[in-house]
Design a protein around this motif. Structure first.
Motif, PDB file in Angstrom:
ATOM      1  N   VAL A  72      50.883  84.379  28.230  1.00 48.50           N
ATOM      2  CA  VAL A  72      49.662  83.580  28.374  1.00 48.50           C
ATOM      3  C   VAL A  72      48.457  84.278  27.766  1.00 48.50           C
ATOM      4  O   VAL A  72      47.662  83.669  27.048  1.00 48.50           O
ATOM      5  N   SER A  73      48.306  85.573  28.036  1.00 46.93           N
ATOM      6  CA  SER A  73      47.146  86.307  27.527  1.00 46.93           C
ATOM      7  C   SER A  73      47.125  86.326  26.004  1.00 46.93           C
ATOM      8  O   SER A  73      46.073  86.127  25.377  1.00 46.93           O
ATOM      9  N   ARG A  74      48.292  86.565  25.412  1.00 40.72           N
ATOM     10  CA  ARG A  74      48.365  86.589  23.952  1.00 40.72           C
ATOM     11  C   ARG A  74      48.080  85.204  23.368  1.00 40.72           C
ATOM     12  O   ARG A  74      47.389  85.078  22.355  1.00 40.72           O
ATOM     13  N   PHE A  75      48.594  84.170  24.029  1.00 40.85           N
ATOM     14  CA  PHE A  75      48.340  82.810  23.552  1.00 40.85           C
ATOM     15  C   PHE A  75      46.848  82.474  23.613  1.00 40.85           C
ATOM     16  O   PHE A  75      46.287  81.921  22.661  1.00 40.85           O
ATOM     17  N   LEU A  76      46.192  82.797  24.729  1.00 42.63           N
ATOM     18  CA  LEU A  76      44.769  82.485  24.862  1.00 42.63           C
ATOM     19  C   LEU A  76      43.930  83.273  23.853  1.00 42.63           C
ATOM     20  O   LEU A  76      42.929  82.767  23.351  1.00 42.63           O
ATOM     21  N   GLY A  77      44.345  84.512  23.555  1.00 39.73           N
ATOM     22  CA  GLY A  77      43.642  85.281  22.531  1.00 39.73           C
ATOM     23  C   GLY A  77      43.744  84.610  21.170  1.00 39.73           C
ATOM     24  O   GLY A  77      42.758  84.509  20.428  1.00 39.73           O
ATOM     25  N   GLY A  78      44.951  84.116  20.840  1.00 44.25           N
ATOM     26  CA  GLY A  78      45.126  83.410  19.575  1.00 44.25           C
ATOM     27  C   GLY A  78      44.390  82.087  19.553  1.00 44.25           C
ATOM     28  O   GLY A  78      43.813  81.701  18.521  1.00 44.25           O
ATOM     29  N   ALA A  79      44.380  81.374  20.692  1.00 44.29           N
ATOM     30  CA  ALA A  79      43.670  80.098  20.770  1.00 44.29           C
ATOM     31  C   ALA A  79      42.165  80.294  20.595  1.00 44.29           C
ATOM     32  O   ALA A  79      41.489  79.491  19.935  1.00 44.29           O
ATOM     33  N   LYS A  80      41.640  81.382  21.151  1.00 45.77           N
ATOM     34  CA  LYS A  80      40.210  81.671  21.010  1.00 45.77           C
ATOM     35  C   LYS A  80      39.855  81.946  19.541  1.00 45.77           C
ATOM     36  O   LYS A  80      38.835  81.457  19.028  1.00 45.77           O
ATOM     37  N   SER A  81      40.702  82.706  18.862  1.00 44.13           N
ATOM     38  CA  SER A  81      40.469  82.983  17.441  1.00 44.13           C
ATOM     39  C   SER A  81      40.547  81.700  16.622  1.00 44.13           C
ATOM     40  O   SER A  81      39.725  81.473  15.711  1.00 44.13           O
ATOM     41  N   ALA A  82      41.518  80.833  16.944  1.00 41.02           N
ATOM     42  CA  ALA A  82      41.652  79.559  16.232  1.00 41.02           C
ATOM     43  C   ALA A  82      40.437  78.677  16.481  1.00 41.02           C
ATOM     44  O   ALA A  82      39.958  77.990  15.560  1.00 41.02           O
ATOM     45  N   ALA A 112      38.020  81.063  27.146  1.00 40.44           N
ATOM     46  CA  ALA A 112      39.200  80.209  27.038  1.00 40.44           C
ATOM     47  C   ALA A 112      40.028  80.315  28.315  1.00 40.44           C
ATOM     48  O   ALA A 112      40.385  81.420  28.739  1.00 40.44           O
ATOM     49  N   ASP A 113      40.314  79.187  28.948  1.00 43.60           N
ATOM     50  CA  ASP A 113      41.139  79.138  30.155  1.00 43.60           C
ATOM     51  C   ASP A 113      42.242  78.108  29.972  1.00 43.60           C
ATOM     52  O   ASP A 113      41.994  77.002  29.483  1.00 43.60           O
ATOM     53  N   LEU A 114      43.442  78.487  30.382  1.00 42.51           N
ATOM     54  CA  LEU A 114      44.567  77.559  30.284  1.00 42.51           C
ATOM     55  C   LEU A 114      44.410  76.480  31.352  1.00 42.51           C
ATOM     56  O   LEU A 114      44.363  76.761  32.543  1.00 42.51           O
ATOM     57  N   GLU A 115      44.346  75.240  30.906  1.00 42.86           N
ATOM     58  CA  GLU A 115      44.126  74.110  31.806  1.00 42.86           C
ATOM     59  C   GLU A 115      45.439  73.420  32.187  1.00 42.86           C
ATOM     60  O   GLU A 115      45.612  72.989  33.323  1.00 42.86           O
ATOM     61  N   LYS A 116      46.363  73.343  31.251  1.00 47.60           N
ATOM     62  CA  LYS A 116      47.593  72.587  31.499  1.00 47.60           C
ATOM     63  C   LYS A 116      48.682  73.044  30.534  1.00 47.60           C
ATOM     64  O   LYS A 116      48.388  73.412  29.396  1.00 47.60           O
ATOM     65  N   ALA A 117      49.915  73.008  31.004  1.00 47.84           N
ATOM     66  CA  ALA A 117      51.054  73.329  30.147  1.00 47.84           C
ATOM     67  C   ALA A 117      52.178  72.355  30.454  1.00 47.84           C
ATOM     68  O   ALA A 117      52.438  72.040  31.617  1.00 47.84           O
ATOM     69  N   GLU A 118      52.828  71.866  29.416  1.00 44.71           N
ATOM     70  CA  GLU A 118      53.933  70.941  29.611  1.00 44.71           C
ATOM     71  C   GLU A 118      54.881  70.996  28.421  1.00 44.71           C
ATOM     72  O   GLU A 118      54.503  71.436  27.332  1.00 44.71           O
ATOM     73  N   VAL A 119      56.101  70.573  28.661  1.00 41.08           N
ATOM     74  CA  VAL A 119      57.089  70.451  27.594  1.00 41.08           C
ATOM     75  C   VAL A 119      57.523  68.995  27.539  1.00 41.08           C
ATOM     76  O   VAL A 119      57.964  68.433  28.545  1.00 41.08           O
ATOM     77  N   THR A 120      57.353  68.371  26.378  1.00 43.74           N
ATOM     78  CA  THR A 120      57.758  66.989  26.193  1.00 43.74           C
ATOM     79  C   THR A 120      59.031  66.950  25.354  1.00 43.74           C
ATOM     80  O   THR A 120      59.219  67.786  24.465  1.00 43.74           O
ATOM     81  N   GLY A 121      59.877  65.964  25.646  1.00 41.87           N
ATOM     82  CA  GLY A 121      61.147  65.927  24.950  1.00 41.87           C
ATOM     83  C   GLY A 121      61.989  67.111  25.374  1.00 41.87           C
ATOM     84  O   GLY A 121      62.054  67.475  26.547  1.00 41.87           O
ATOM     85  N   SER A 122      62.616  67.761  24.419  1.00 42.11           N
ATOM     86  CA  SER A 122      63.489  68.891  24.753  1.00 42.11           C
ATOM     87  C   SER A 122      62.889  70.242  24.402  1.00 42.11           C
ATOM     88  O   SER A 122      63.246  71.256  24.992  1.00 42.11           O
ATOM     89  N   ASP A 123      61.948  70.282  23.448  1.00 40.44           N
ATOM     90  CA  ASP A 123      61.466  71.588  23.001  1.00 40.44           C
ATOM     91  C   ASP A 123      60.033  71.587  22.481  1.00 40.44           C
ATOM     92  O   ASP A 123      59.589  72.558  21.888  1.00 40.44           O
ATOM     93  N   LEU A 124      59.272  70.513  22.687  1.00 41.40           N
ATOM     94  CA  LEU A 124      57.908  70.425  22.183  1.00 41.40           C
ATOM     95  C   LEU A 124      56.928  70.804  23.292  1.00 41.40           C
ATOM     96  O   LEU A 124      56.807  70.102  24.303  1.00 41.40           O
ATOM     97  N   ALA A 125      56.249  71.925  23.122  1.00 38.52           N
ATOM     98  CA  ALA A 125      55.308  72.417  24.135  1.00 38.52           C
ATOM     99  C   ALA A 125      53.894  71.983  23.788  1.00 38.52           C
ATOM    100  O   ALA A 125      53.476  72.017  22.632  1.00 38.52           O
TER     101      ALA A 125
END
Length: 206
Positions: free
Chosen positions: A77-87, A139-152
């Motif tokens: 999660v921390s690495r993802f939020l760091g990348g999301a902030k840069s994006a 940046a704060d993670l608000e929601k996480a979900e997987v749709t279908g079989s592998d789409l996050a």
């Protein structure tokens, strides 16, 4: 006479030792082994069920992150939020600069089409913009979900303060802004491409 005295002293010592043993050896209060076990209908003691503490993730349902990690055990999660902030910073600046090439690498087609329309309108009006972040966005993670079989799909809440400088036919303007937005990123977890694409943008309450 000395033998009699020794016998008397030995007797007194035995009495004192017995009294000490009777006091020090006595159990005071309830002992752990005295606790009664609950009994079942057949009279046998029933073992109390073990209590386990379930881990809880801050800011998002555990099942959502569990679903993501089941497909990508290396997800952090921390690495993802760091990348999301840069994006986030990169996209905001690229939009202000009208840098379509950078935006195409980060945006899903439907989002790119919307950004491109706004850039084209600004160019048609003879306007230009630059953006300077006053502080690093939150940046704060608000929601996480997987749709279908592998789409996050992960939704991030961004709070940002930046200075917008714009130039147009009427002159130059400087505007300090504070924004709150929900950005949703998407990625196929079975793909070798580690990049997340921005697929949706919503306004949020500050």
């Amino acid at each position: 006479m000395q033998v009699l005295e020794l016998i008397i002293f030995a007797g007194l010592a035995a009495i004192v030792l017995y009294q000490l043993y009777s006091v020090l050896g006595r159990r005071v209060g309830r002992q752990p082994e005295d606790q009664q076990q609950p009994a079942a209908a057949n009279g046998r003691p029933v073992r109390a069920p073990d209590q386990t503490v379930q881990p809880v993730e801050e800011g998002v349902a555990l099942t959502g992150l569990a679903a993501v990690r089941s497909l990508d055990p290396s997800f952090d999660v921390s690495r993802f939020l760091g990348g999301a902030k840069s994006a986030y910073e990169m996209i905001v600046k690229a939009f202000a600069d009208g840098d379509r090439q950078t935006l195409r690498n980060l945006l899903a087609p439907q989002v790119m089409a919307s950004f491109d329309t706004a850039i084209a309108q600004r160019e048609a009006e003879g306007r230009s913009e630059t953006v300077e972040f006053l502080h690093s966005p939150r940046a704060d993670l608000e929601k996480a979900e997987v749709t279908g079989s592998d789409l996050a799909r992960l939704t991030v809440r961004f709070l940002a303060e930046f200075r917008n400088r714009s130039k147009g036919p009427e002159g130059e303007a400087v505007d300090d802004r504070r924004t709150a937005e929900l950005w949703t990123f998407e990625r196929n977890l079975k793909s070798r491409d580690p990049n997340w694409m921005l697929v949706h943008v919503d306004a949020a309450e500050a």
